[in-house]
Design a protein around this motif. Structure first.
Motif, PDB file in Angstrom:
ATOM      1  N   ARG A  73       0.834  -1.214   0.000  1.00 26.80           N
ATOM      2  CA  ARG A  73       0.000   0.000   0.000  1.00 26.80           C
ATOM      3  C   ARG A  73       0.865   1.259   0.000  1.00 26.80           C
ATOM      4  N   ILE A  74       1.944   1.278   0.805  1.00 20.98           N
ATOM      5  CA  ILE A  74       2.805   2.463   0.834  1.00 20.98           C
ATOM      6  C   ILE A  74       3.481   2.649  -0.518  1.00 20.98           C
ATOM      7  N   THR A  75       3.820   1.561  -1.187  1.00 20.64           N
ATOM      8  CA  THR A  75       4.418   1.659  -2.514  1.00 20.64           C
ATOM      9  C   THR A  75       3.443   2.301  -3.492  1.00 20.64           C
ATOM     10  N   ARG A  76       2.185   1.892  -3.467  1.00 21.62           N
ATOM     11  CA  ARG A  76       1.192   2.481  -4.370  1.00 21.62           C
ATOM     12  C   ARG A  76       0.982   3.961  -4.084  1.00 21.62           C
ATOM     13  N   VAL A  77       0.894   4.322  -2.803  1.00 12.75           N
ATOM     14  CA  VAL A  77       0.675   5.734  -2.443  1.00 12.75           C
ATOM     15  C   VAL A  77       1.875   6.577  -2.855  1.00 12.75           C
ATOM     16  N   VAL A  78       3.072   6.111  -2.554  1.00 11.58           N
ATOM     17  CA  VAL A  78       4.279   6.861  -2.919  1.00 11.58           C
ATOM     18  C   VAL A  78       4.408   6.968  -4.438  1.00 11.58           C
ATOM     19  N   GLN A  82       4.596  10.357  -6.359  1.00 11.73           N
ATOM     20  CA  GLN A  82       5.756  10.576  -7.239  1.00 11.73           C
ATOM     21  C   GLN A  82       5.296  10.996  -8.636  1.00 11.73           C
ATOM     22  N   SER A  83       4.232  10.394  -9.138  1.00 11.47           N
ATOM     23  CA  SER A  83       3.726  10.746 -10.466  1.00 11.47           C
ATOM     24  C   SER A  83       3.224  12.187 -10.516  1.00 11.47           C
ATOM     25  N   ARG A  84       2.874  12.744  -9.347  1.00 13.12           N
ATOM     26  CA  ARG A  84       2.424  14.140  -9.249  1.00 13.12           C
ATOM     27  C   ARG A  84       3.564  15.096  -8.916  1.00 13.12           C
ATOM     28  N   SER A 102      11.393  10.743  -0.561  1.00 13.75           N
ATOM     29  CA  SER A 102      11.707  12.076  -0.049  1.00 13.75           C
ATOM     30  C   SER A 102      10.671  13.068  -0.552  1.00 13.75           C
ATOM     31  N   LEU A 103      10.408  14.033   0.285  1.00 14.69           N
ATOM     32  CA  LEU A 103       9.440  15.076  -0.021  1.00 14.69           C
ATOM     33  C   LEU A 103      10.065  16.081  -0.979  1.00 14.69           C
ATOM     34  N   THR A 104       9.356  16.421  -2.030  1.00 12.79           N
ATOM     35  CA  THR A 104       9.833  17.436  -2.962  1.00 12.79           C
ATOM     36  C   THR A 104       9.301  18.799  -2.521  1.00 12.79           C
ATOM     37  N   LEU A 108       5.890  19.561  -0.353  1.00 16.54           N
ATOM     38  CA  LEU A 108       5.822  20.381   0.853  1.00 16.54           C
ATOM     39  C   LEU A 108       4.811  21.505   0.675  1.00 16.54           C
ATOM     40  N   GLN A 109       4.808  22.112  -0.483  1.00 13.80           N
ATOM     41  CA  GLN A 109       3.846  23.184  -0.763  1.00 13.80           C
ATOM     42  C   GLN A 109       2.417  22.639  -0.711  1.00 13.80           C
ATOM     43  N   ARG A 110       2.213  21.466  -1.271  1.00 14.94           N
ATOM     44  CA  ARG A 110       0.885  20.840  -1.261  1.00 14.94           C
ATOM     45  C   ARG A 110       0.442  20.518   0.153  1.00 14.94           C
ATOM     46  N   LEU A 111       1.373  20.015   0.962  1.00 19.57           N
ATOM     47  CA  LEU A 111       1.074  19.711   2.361  1.00 19.57           C
ATOM     48  C   LEU A 111       0.726  20.988   3.121  1.00 19.57           C
ATOM     49  N   GLN A 112       1.503  22.028   2.936  1.00 20.22           N
ATOM     50  CA  GLN A 112       1.249  23.288   3.638  1.00 20.22           C
ATOM     51  C   GLN A 112      -0.109  23.875   3.262  1.00 20.22           C
ATOM     52  N   ALA A 113      -0.505  23.711   2.014  1.00 19.92           N
ATOM     53  CA  ALA A 113      -1.820  24.199   1.581  1.00 19.92           C
ATOM     54  C   ALA A 113      -2.943  23.363   2.189  1.00 19.92           C
ATOM     55  N   ALA A 114      -2.710  22.080   2.403  1.00 23.35           N
ATOM     56  CA  ALA A 114      -3.733  21.182   2.949  1.00 23.35           C
ATOM     57  C   ALA A 114      -3.829  21.248   4.472  1.00 23.35           C
ATOM     58  N   TYR A 115      -2.771  21.706   5.106  1.00 26.49           N
ATOM     59  CA  TYR A 115      -2.714  21.726   6.575  1.00 26.49           C
ATOM     60  C   TYR A 115      -3.893  22.462   7.212  1.00 26.49           C
ATOM     61  N   PRO A 116      -4.213  23.687   6.805  1.00 27.20           N
ATOM     62  CA  PRO A 116      -5.351  24.369   7.442  1.00 27.20           C
ATOM     63  C   PRO A 116      -6.684  23.658   7.206  1.00 27.20           C
ATOM     64  N   VAL A 117      -6.836  23.037   6.052  1.00 21.36           N
ATOM     65  CA  VAL A 117      -8.060  22.283   5.753  1.00 21.36           C
ATOM     66  C   VAL A 117      -8.172  21.094   6.701  1.00 21.36           C
ATOM     67  N   HIS A 118      -7.054  20.397   6.901  1.00 24.47           N
ATOM     68  CA  HIS A 118      -7.052  19.234   7.786  1.00 24.47           C
ATOM     69  C   HIS A 118      -7.359  19.651   9.226  1.00 24.47           C
ATOM     70  N   LEU A 119      -6.742  20.746   9.680  1.00 24.66           N
ATOM     71  CA  LEU A 119      -7.008  21.212  11.047  1.00 24.66           C
ATOM     72  C   LEU A 119      -8.458  21.644  11.217  1.00 24.66           C
ATOM     73  N   ALA A 120      -9.011  22.323  10.230  1.00 20.82           N
ATOM     74  CA  ALA A 120     -10.418  22.738  10.299  1.00 20.82           C
ATOM     75  C   ALA A 120     -11.327  21.506  10.359  1.00 20.82           C
ATOM     76  N   SER A 121     -10.978  20.479   9.607  1.00 24.49           N
ATOM     77  CA  SER A 121     -11.752  19.241   9.614  1.00 24.49           C
ATOM     78  C   SER A 121     -11.661  18.556  10.975  1.00 24.49           C
ATOM     79  N   ALA A 122     -10.464  18.514  11.540  1.00 27.26           N
ATOM     80  CA  ALA A 122     -10.278  17.916  12.868  1.00 27.26           C
ATOM     81  C   ALA A 122     -11.088  18.691  13.911  1.00 27.26           C
ATOM     82  N   ARG A 123     -11.070  19.998  13.804  1.00 29.98           N
ATOM     83  CA  ARG A 123     -11.836  20.824  14.745  1.00 29.98           C
ATOM     84  C   ARG A 123     -13.331  20.554  14.584  1.00 29.98           C
ATOM     85  N   LYS A 124     -13.796  20.553  13.339  1.00 30.08           N
ATOM     86  CA  LYS A 124     -15.231  20.370  13.068  1.00 30.08           C
ATOM     87  C   LYS A 124     -15.734  19.002  13.530  1.00 30.08           C
TER      88      LYS A 124
END
Length: 150
Positions: A73-78, A82-84, A102-104, A108-124
């Motif tokens: 599963r980790i191979t498929r996700v990575v 990687q393809s993105r 390794s993170l490109t 990192l930019q994609r993660l940083q953009a998703a971080y506030p969405v994830h936190l808002a979801s956790a809060r909600k």
């Protein structure tokens, strides 16, 4: 030390509620992330773990363990990440059979953009439904459960 297998009524309520949370919460977090960012919860967790690792990279076996995913599963996700262009994968110098993810900068930019969405979801879905005065005790108790699982 022998344990009684029966639960009190209150313990049973807690256990049943926790089982529902275990099933429903990942689905809700995944839906929120996917709808708002295009990332699945699993992809987010992989990017997060890579971002927190030394040099923002992990051996695939270590990444699988950190994310509680099977090696396949980790191979498929990575491979998907990687393809993105969000993760790079290379052979591990210390073991020709192993790979390192390794993170490109894009990941990192994609993660940083998703971080506030994830936190808002956790809060909600979770934080807003908890008694703030109980949080310190809950943190200690859930950390004890996690420690026992690890």
């Amino acid at each position: 030390m022998a344990y009684d297998d029966t639960l009190t009524a209150q313990e049973e309520r807690l256990w049943r509620a926790l089982m529902r949370v275990i099933v429903a919460l990942p689905r809700s977090l995944d839906e929120d992330l996917l709808r708002s960012t295009g990332l699945t919860l699993t992809e987010y967790v992989v990017l997060m773990n890579l971002s927190e690792a030394e040099n923002q990279e992990l051996r695939m076996a270590d990444l699988a363990a950190a994310t509680a995913l099977s090696p396949s599963r980790i191979t498929r996700v990575v491979d998907t990440l990687q393809s993105r262009g969000q993760v790079a994968k290379r052979r591990y110098a210390g073991d020709a059979r192993g790979n390192v993810a390794s993170l490109t900068p894009e990941g990192l930019q994609r993660l940083q953009a998703a971080y506030p969405v994830h936190l808002a979801s956790a809060r909600k879905h979770v934080i807003d439904h908890l008694d703030g005065r109980s949080l310190p005790a809950m943190v200690r108790q859930f950390e004890a459960v996690v420690e026992n699982l690890d």
